[in-house]
Design an enzyme around this catalytic site. Sequence first.
Site, PDB file in Angstrom:
ATOM      1  N   ASP A   1      -1.473   3.444  21.190  1.00 49.50           N
ATOM      2  CA  ASP A   1      -1.644   4.596  22.070  1.00 49.50           C
ATOM      3  C   ASP A   1      -3.146   4.793  22.263  1.00 49.50           C
ATOM      4  O   ASP A   1      -3.942   4.394  21.408  1.00 49.50           O
ATOM      5  CB  ASP A   1      -1.010   5.827  21.422  1.00 49.50           C
TER       6      ASP A   1
ATOM      7  N   CYS B   1      13.587  -3.102 -20.941  1.00 53.69           N
ATOM      8  CA  CYS B   1      13.572  -4.272 -20.055  1.00 53.69           C
ATOM      9  C   CYS B   1      14.242  -3.920 -18.730  1.00 53.69           C
ATOM     10  O   CYS B   1      14.744  -2.807 -18.541  1.00 53.69           O
ATOM     11  CB  CYS B   1      14.268  -5.464 -20.698  1.00 53.69           C
TER      12      CYS B   1
END
Length: 737
Positions: free
Chosen positions: A426, A16
Amino acid sequence: MKDLETIILPVLEMSCAVCANNVENTVKGLPGVEEASVNFAANTLSVKYHPSLITPQKMREAVQEAGYDLVVEVEDPTAVQEEMAREHYRKLRRNTIGAWVLSIPLALLGMVFMHTPGGNWIMMALALVIMIVFGRSFYVNGVRHALHGSANMDTLVALSTSIAFLFSFFNTVYPQFWYEKGLEPHVYYEASGVIIAFVLLGKLLEERAKNSTSSAIKSLMGLQPKTARRVRDGQEEEVSISFLRVGDLVSVRPGEKIPVDGTVSQGSSSVDESMLSGEPIPVVKSQGDRVLAGTINQKGAFLMEATGVGSATVLSQIVQMVQAAQGSKAPVQRIVDKISGIFVPIVVGLAILTFIVWLVVGGSGYFSYALLSAVSVLVIACPCALGLATPTALMVGMGKGAEHHILIKDAFALENLCKVDTVVLDKTGTLTEGVPEVTDSFWVSEASRDMLDILYTAEMKSEHPLASAILSWLKGTEAAEIDADSFESVTGRGIQMQVHGVTYWVGSKGFLETFKAMVPPEAGREIIRWEEDGKSIVYYGWESELLAVMAISDRLKLTSGEAVEALKEMGIEVHLLTGDGKRTAETVAAMLDIRHYKADVLPSDKEEYIRSLQAAGRKVAMVGDGINDSQALARADVSIAMGKGTDIAMDVAMVTLITSDLMLLPDAIRLSKRTVRSIHQNLFWAFIYNLIGIPLAAGGLFPVNGLLLNPMLASAAMAFSSVSVVLNSLRLKWSKL
């Protein structure tokens, strides 16, 4: 001291999220460990450590002392983990089937045929077999963790079923105790057995669902073949790829997957690289060309020399990057981890409090109610749902991204990408194809051989994307490289070089102004025309005299306009930055309908531009090539690199779009939004489930309508909570970007 190293190790014996927290804290506390992170969904431990201070084997010993185990010092730890996971799943399936085969008659006896002669003894025997044979791991792990001073989900299951069984056993053996008090001695053997059956079923379904979350990694790893034909002394021998070394010759036949990275040394063929680059058209390969592991050879056969083997292949690096990203933690997970760490003790405390309150309110006559409610509280509380909420969504989201050629570096990048409201692009290689070519030139005076040789030498030493275009253009002139006195690259402007004491320069308009060179009117008219066509201008001169001007065209990608439009439809503001002149920037911006743009920018200007957007409260993503734009990428909230196959700027950007298709950018943002939404949904339901479930199990509705939650129903609800969280995450896998 040696630099830090990062490794990902499979973790065993975790049941768990509390277990994951225990392993993580154990490793974090070791000397020499800088960072440690456990992904419960993937059962992996990511560790950043100093090899000179600690070894993986020492980590394993510490983890073993805490009750768990690590897979270390094996050739293929992932394969070992997978085999152990398969064996664990087979064992879990056997236990689940066995538990249900006995739980069904046990439940019928306890709830329908409870007055059957000897029924209590039969139920006790059935429950005991379920607990000892099929649910044994809960008790073994529960005791083991108790001895180490910790607790997990196994502790809750072991406590609840043991209490129910022991109480029932007491009532079976000594019913007079209750008869003398005027009370009925009830037994709850069916609760003990069915709780285990439901929890096992939940874990089985959870394992199946968790395996689906890592399917992207498995498919990537499946691209690489297991064997290769190594050539030695002219003879071929089939060997495991783990035996290949750099420099080995490998034979590749038509239709086969290329086993490792390398260069073609003999023969030629076309290679399908779509699984890595996303480009559908096969690439022709001949002697000296690079080939990549996992790509598919088409019709030709060839010999290749291995240049990258094992973890050094591009495919392996992509797999490692995705694994590391899936193992990283979103900021919200830190809070969940703290809650998980104290979850079990709080639940045990609430169960004890529930028991005491029932007895205080109702007296000994409510003892059965008190016990059932306490058991229900222990059973219904589920730390797994909390522990699985974030990692399962991250694993599916990042895996889906990898399948669609979007590589996300970590959970932080994924969580922040969805918050972006401004994208800065760019131009070269991002909006354009990144394959520039010289289309026009203007020489102020006739080009001499010396001028061409100097220009060729300067571009040979340059790393600028436009240098390759000029070199290709000069090939037809028979220009050759010469000796230079000195060479200097001026970031954002160009290059300058001294030959026989004279300074020559090649670069942008900024260099032209630096050297105060004049542009003849005729050249100026040509420059204006070229810029209006969206072409980049390169100036070449010596000292303060201009020698030539070249126009370089880099076509816009077919998908650039579509991608910009998609971003705007998502409410994202698009900006364009370029080192080209104003007219070129205007032309490109007009073609793509980008309102915000800036020309003639240096790398530092790009960074400052992003800084100004952030100062205005914008969340900025910068998209560039990952190298020339490094300053701007580092400044942005999210950095995104455009890559092509082997040119992936993995170390530079938070997100890498492997292909040249800019449509991956809006896809990546959509993926981020859906993944983060899935995380929030998972956490909401995990918290709500426990906030509602625990009071309900404690008997919160009993004063209102006399309703008590049966422990068997509580166990079913607990099992469903974990499975529902994983299934919600898997919805990402089946959705379209």
